[in-house]
Design a protein around this motif. Structure first.
Motif, mmCIF file in Angstrom:
data_model
loop_
_atom_site.group_PDB
_atom_site.id
_atom_site.type_symbol
_atom_site.label_atom_id
_atom_site.label_comp_id
_atom_site.label_asym_id
_atom_site.label_seq_id
_atom_site.Cartn_x
_atom_site.Cartn_y
_atom_site.Cartn_z
ATOM 1 N N THR A 214 29.282 29.569 46.856
ATOM 2 C CA THR A 214 29.836 28.536 47.714
ATOM 3 C C THR A 214 30.543 27.471 46.894
ATOM 4 N N ALA A 215 31.801 27.220 47.233
ATOM 5 C CA ALA A 215 32.621 26.266 46.473
ATOM 6 C C ALA A 215 33.987 26.178 47.134
ATOM 7 N N VAL A 216 34.761 25.225 46.671
ATOM 8 C CA VAL A 216 36.187 25.206 46.996
ATOM 9 C C VAL A 216 36.890 26.010 45.909
ATOM 10 N N TYR A 217 37.676 26.973 46.336
ATOM 11 C CA TYR A 217 38.377 27.848 45.404
ATOM 12 C C TYR A 217 39.843 27.430 45.313
ATOM 13 N N TYR A 218 40.343 27.360 44.081
ATOM 14 C CA TYR A 218 41.719 26.946 43.813
ATOM 15 C C TYR A 218 42.433 28.032 43.012
ATOM 16 N N CYS A 219 43.716 28.216 43.297
ATOM 17 C CA CYS A 219 44.491 29.080 42.420
ATOM 18 C C CYS A 219 45.358 28.222 41.505
ATOM 19 N N ASN A 220 45.572 28.752 40.340
ATOM 20 C CA ASN A 220 46.338 28.072 39.306
ATOM 21 C C ASN A 220 47.299 29.070 38.698
ATOM 22 N N ALA A 221 48.519 28.643 38.467
ATOM 23 C CA ALA A 221 49.501 29.573 37.910
ATOM 24 C C ALA A 221 50.305 28.915 36.799
ATOM 25 N N ASP A 222 50.535 29.711 35.791
ATOM 26 C CA ASP A 222 51.457 29.324 34.720
ATOM 27 C C ASP A 222 52.823 29.901 35.093
#
Length: 118
Positions: free
Chosen positions: A89-97
């Motif tokens: 359980t968490a807030v999920y974030y995507c990150n991109a280069d």
């Protein structure tokens, strides 16, 4: 360039969810993309990443349960999450280069909430 994360929700322990991260914009190339998560009171941690050539990496706690993949034609990265546990359980974030011209930039999407009930 924008990153749009989606697919979170409420699921029972043992269930599955698939997160999507869509990258939009013009004149860019996606390098490494990562999924991160942040639970209340905890630091943000890397969950999984995938390079432009498809090499993947996972944090130990999700190995064998989560799978990251990418569809370059759709500028989309997925995180398939199986056998979910309450501790996921968490807030999920995507990150991109993102490469634009000769310069790389770091972009974050908005978070998507994943809640796993016991």
């Amino acid at each position: 360039v924008q990153l749009q994360a989606s697919g979170g929700g409420l699921v029972q322990a043992g269930g599955s969810l698939r997160l999507s991260c869509v990258v939009s914009g013009i004149n860019f190339r996606i390098n490494t993309v990562g999924w991160y998560r942040q639970a209340p009171g905890k630091q943000r941690e890397m969950v999984a990443s995938i390079t432009s050539s498809g090499t993947t990496d996972y944090t130990d706690s999700v190995k064998g349960r989560f799978t990251i993949s990418r569809d370059n034609a759709k500028n989309t990265v997925y995180l398939q999450m199986n056998s979910l546990k309450p501790e996921d359980t968490a807030v999920y974030y995507c990150n991109a280069d993102i490469l634009r011209g000769l310069t790389s930039y770091d972009y974050w999407g908005q978070g998507t909430q994943v809640t796993v009930s016991s």
